[in-house]
Scaffold this motif. Structure first.
Motif, PDB file in Angstrom:
ATOM      1  N   CYS A   4       0.839  -1.201   0.000  1.00  0.00           N
ATOM      2  CA  CYS A   4       0.000   0.000   0.000  1.00  0.00           C
ATOM      3  C   CYS A   4       0.876   1.254   0.000  1.00  0.00           C
ATOM      4  CB  CYS A   4      -0.914   0.003   1.230  1.00  0.00           C
ATOM      5  SG  CYS A   4      -2.202  -1.260   1.143  1.00  0.00           S
ATOM      6  N   HIS A  30      -2.348  -4.329  -7.755  1.00  0.00           N
ATOM      7  CA  HIS A  30      -2.556  -4.054  -6.326  1.00  0.00           C
ATOM      8  C   HIS A  30      -3.973  -3.523  -6.095  1.00  0.00           C
ATOM      9  CE1 HIS A  30      -1.449  -3.009  -2.195  1.00  0.00           C
ATOM     10  NE2 HIS A  30      -2.196  -1.944  -2.383  1.00  0.00           N
ATOM     11  N   CYS A  34      -6.959  -4.714  -3.341  1.00  0.00           N
ATOM     12  CA  CYS A  34      -6.822  -3.943  -2.105  1.00  0.00           C
ATOM     13  C   CYS A  34      -7.948  -2.912  -2.002  1.00  0.00           C
ATOM     14  CB  CYS A  34      -5.469  -3.248  -2.056  1.00  0.00           C
ATOM     15  SG  CYS A  34      -5.254  -2.297  -0.551  1.00  0.00           S
ATOM     16  N   CYS A  37      -6.854   0.763  -1.004  1.00  0.00           N
ATOM     17  CA  CYS A  37      -6.311   1.593  -2.073  1.00  0.00           C
ATOM     18  C   CYS A  37      -7.384   1.924  -3.111  1.00  0.00           C
ATOM     19  CB  CYS A  37      -5.105   0.908  -2.716  1.00  0.00           C
ATOM     20  SG  CYS A  37      -3.677   0.916  -1.607  1.00  0.00           S
TER      21      CYS A  37
END
Ligand SMILES: [Zn+2]
Length: 82
Positions: A4, A30, A34, A37
């Motif tokens: 992150c 990512h 996630c 995020c």
């Protein structure tokens, strides 16, 4: 796999489209798994869209860093409390 923190460090460049293709692929990978995020990315993108629509590119440039820093501060305080 990026973290992150890596994502937050690169989000400004990512939003501006100013990242290499392989970096973009890592950021998007990512982002796909996630939720933290995803929320940060959505709110940052919306904020920048508002600034861009207003035609204030100077404002966008000067505001993008503080926005990222505010978001990161929020993430850090969230991590502290959880
Ligand atoms: Zn993340």
């Amino acid at each position: 796999m990026i973290s992150c923190a890596d994502f937050m460090a690169a989000i400004g460049d990512y939003l501006e489209g100013d990242v290499a293709a392989e970096v973009r692929a890592q950021l998007e990978a990512h982002l796909s798994h996630c939720s933290t995020c995803q929320v940060v990315y959505d709110s940052a993108r919306k904020t920048i869209t508002v600034l861009t629509d207003s035609g204030s590119f100077d404002l966008l440039e000067s505001a993008s860093k503080p926005i990222t820093e505010k978001i990161m501060a929020r993430i850090r305080s969230h991590e502290r409390h959880s």
